[in-house]
Design a protein around this motif. Structure first.
Motif, PDB file in Angstrom:
ATOM      1  N   TYR A   1      20.446  54.170   8.295  1.00 39.93           N
ATOM      2  CA  TYR A   1      20.405  54.273   6.722  1.00 39.93           C
ATOM      3  C   TYR A   1      20.059  52.912   6.147  1.00 39.93           C
ATOM      4  CZ  TYR A   1      24.845  51.935   6.320  1.00 39.93           C
ATOM      5  OH  TYR A   1      25.960  50.987   6.930  1.00 39.93           O
ATOM      6  N   GLU A   2      19.451  52.731   4.981  1.00 39.02           N
ATOM      7  CA  GLU A   2      19.131  51.528   4.429  1.00 39.02           C
ATOM      8  C   GLU A   2      20.086  51.472   3.160  1.00 39.02           C
ATOM      9  OE1 GLU A   2      14.879  51.059   3.202  1.00 39.02           O
ATOM     10  OE2 GLU A   2      14.397  52.659   4.640  1.00 39.02           O
ATOM     11  N   PRO A   3      20.539  50.147   3.047  1.00 38.12           N
ATOM     12  CA  PRO A   3      22.113  50.057   2.358  1.00 38.12           C
ATOM     13  C   PRO A   3      21.759  50.095   0.859  1.00 38.12           C
ATOM     14  CG  PRO A   3      22.137  48.323   4.088  1.00 38.12           C
ATOM     15  CD  PRO A   3      20.708  49.352   4.173  1.00 38.12           C
TER      16      PRO A   3
ATOM     17  N   GLY B   1      21.185  55.460  -4.774  1.00 37.00           N
ATOM     18  CA  GLY B   1      21.339  57.005  -4.790  1.00 37.00           C
ATOM     19  C   GLY B   1      22.799  57.418  -5.134  1.00 37.00           C
ATOM     20  N   LEU B   2      23.675  56.621  -4.558  1.00 32.89           N
ATOM     21  CA  LEU B   2      25.141  57.128  -4.947  1.00 32.89           C
ATOM     22  C   LEU B   2      25.382  56.553  -6.403  1.00 32.89           C
ATOM     23  CD1 LEU B   2      26.944  55.767  -1.717  1.00 32.89           C
ATOM     24  CD2 LEU B   2      26.448  58.225  -2.192  1.00 32.89           C
ATOM     25  N   LEU B   3      25.045  55.458  -6.683  1.00 35.59           N
ATOM     26  CA  LEU B   3      25.065  55.096  -7.948  1.00 35.59           C
ATOM     27  C   LEU B   3      24.446  56.165  -9.237  1.00 35.59           C
ATOM     28  CD1 LEU B   3      25.978  52.835 -10.183  1.00 35.59           C
ATOM     29  CD2 LEU B   3      23.916  51.947  -9.971  1.00 35.59           C
ATOM     30  N   LEU B   4      23.494  56.589  -8.900  1.00 33.78           N
ATOM     31  CA  LEU B   4      22.690  57.228  -9.777  1.00 33.78           C
ATOM     32  C   LEU B   4      23.419  58.604  -9.769  1.00 33.78           C
ATOM     33  CD1 LEU B   4      20.358  57.842 -11.586  1.00 33.78           C
ATOM     34  CD2 LEU B   4      19.113  58.947  -9.451  1.00 33.78           C
ATOM     35  N   ARG B   5      24.029  59.193  -8.684  1.00 27.55           N
ATOM     36  CA  ARG B   5      24.213  60.408  -8.520  1.00 27.55           C
ATOM     37  C   ARG B   5      25.717  60.736  -9.300  1.00 27.55           C
ATOM     38  NH1 ARG B   5      24.742  64.710  -3.669  1.00 27.55           N
ATOM     39  NH2 ARG B   5      25.737  66.264  -4.633  1.00 27.55           N
TER      40      ARG B   5
ATOM     41  N   PRO C   1      20.932  59.782   3.667  1.00 25.77           N
ATOM     42  CA  PRO C   1      20.791  60.426   5.017  1.00 25.77           C
ATOM     43  C   PRO C   1      22.093  61.079   5.684  1.00 25.77           C
ATOM     44  CG  PRO C   1      21.022  58.053   5.204  1.00 25.77           C
ATOM     45  CD  PRO C   1      21.114  58.497   3.542  1.00 25.77           C
ATOM     46  N   PHE C   2      23.092  60.980   4.786  1.00 23.45           N
ATOM     47  CA  PHE C   2      24.152  61.486   5.337  1.00 23.45           C
ATOM     48  C   PHE C   2      24.344  63.046   5.084  1.00 23.45           C
ATOM     49  CE2 PHE C   2      25.224  57.160   5.155  1.00 23.45           C
ATOM     50  CZ  PHE C   2      25.701  56.914   6.561  1.00 23.45           C
ATOM     51  N   LEU C   3      23.585  63.432   4.052  1.00 22.07           N
ATOM     52  CA  LEU C   3      23.558  64.895   3.839  1.00 22.07           C
ATOM     53  C   LEU C   3      23.017  65.672   4.996  1.00 22.07           C
ATOM     54  CD1 LEU C   3      21.826  65.241   0.173  1.00 22.07           C
ATOM     55  CD2 LEU C   3      24.011  65.925   0.788  1.00 22.07           C
ATOM     56  N   PRO C   4      22.072  65.785   5.588  1.00 19.49           N
ATOM     57  CA  PRO C   4      21.977  66.249   6.979  1.00 19.49           C
ATOM     58  C   PRO C   4      22.830  66.381   7.901  1.00 19.49           C
ATOM     59  CG  PRO C   4      20.034  65.040   6.520  1.00 19.49           C
ATOM     60  CD  PRO C   4      20.965  64.817   5.294  1.00 19.49           C
TER      61      PRO C   4
ATOM     62  N   PHE D   1      31.360  51.686   2.172  1.00 18.66           N
ATOM     63  CA  PHE D   1      30.627  50.713   2.706  1.00 18.66           C
ATOM     64  C   PHE D   1      31.638  49.956   3.958  1.00 18.66           C
ATOM     65  CE2 PHE D   1      27.481  51.306  -0.568  1.00 18.66           C
ATOM     66  CZ  PHE D   1      26.257  51.416   0.466  1.00 18.66           C
ATOM     67  N   TYR D   2      32.852  49.894   3.795  1.00 24.81           N
ATOM     68  CA  TYR D   2      33.702  49.295   4.559  1.00 24.81           C
ATOM     69  C   TYR D   2      33.831  50.104   5.954  1.00 24.81           C
ATOM     70  CZ  TYR D   2      37.887  47.782   7.076  1.00 24.81           C
ATOM     71  OH  TYR D   2      38.587  47.201   8.092  1.00 24.81           O
TER      72      TYR D   2
END
Length: 145
Positions: free
Chosen positions: A53-55, A61-65, A36-39, A106-107
């Protein structure tokens, strides 16, 4: 270098293919990954509240990318240098950087809600293959000392 060009055509084609795959990840980021931070960061985000956002999906998504970018970056390093020790060292670095950056990300999300610039840059290192831009010249210099 031009004398070795016919011998290295396969490596050049494979290297260009790997770079093209990195570009494809960037091109289709909105379809492939939950972020959700892209836009949010593409807009005028100064003074705006952070998006909801959902953690867990964000983490996945971050892990995959990061994982896809890292695997393609490691493959590119192997194509360029053909050194398994360097590849293992790079893999460890990618893993350590991921843990440190993810914890930092996340911090910042949890405790530093107004520091958008820091959040932007930490996120940038997570979603873009920036480390390959540092590793290639660094390892090239290391090999040719």
């Amino acid at each position: 270098m031009l004398k070795n060009l016919p011998q290295n055509k396969g490596k050049i084609v494979l290297g260009l293919l790997l770079v093209f795959l990195l570009v494809l990840i960037r091109e289709f980021e909105t379809q492939l990954f939950y972020d959700p931070f892209l836009p949010f960061f593409k807009s005028d985000y100064a003074g705006q509240p952070l998006p909801i956002y959902e953690p867990i999906p964000l983490f996945l998504g971050l892990l995959l990318r990061y994982g896809l970018n890292s695997l393609l970056s490691l493959a590119l390093l192997y194509v360029i240098f053909e050194d398994k020790d360097m590849l293992q060292f790079s893999g460890v670095l990618f893993a350590v950087f991921f843990v440190v950056l993810l914890l930092t990300f996340f911090y910042i999300l949890s405790f530093q809600n107004q520091n958008y610039l820091l959040l932007f840059y930490v996120r940038r290192f997570l979603i873009q293959p920036i480390f390959i831009l540092l590793f290639i010249p660094g390892f090239y210099y290391q090999k040719h000392l």
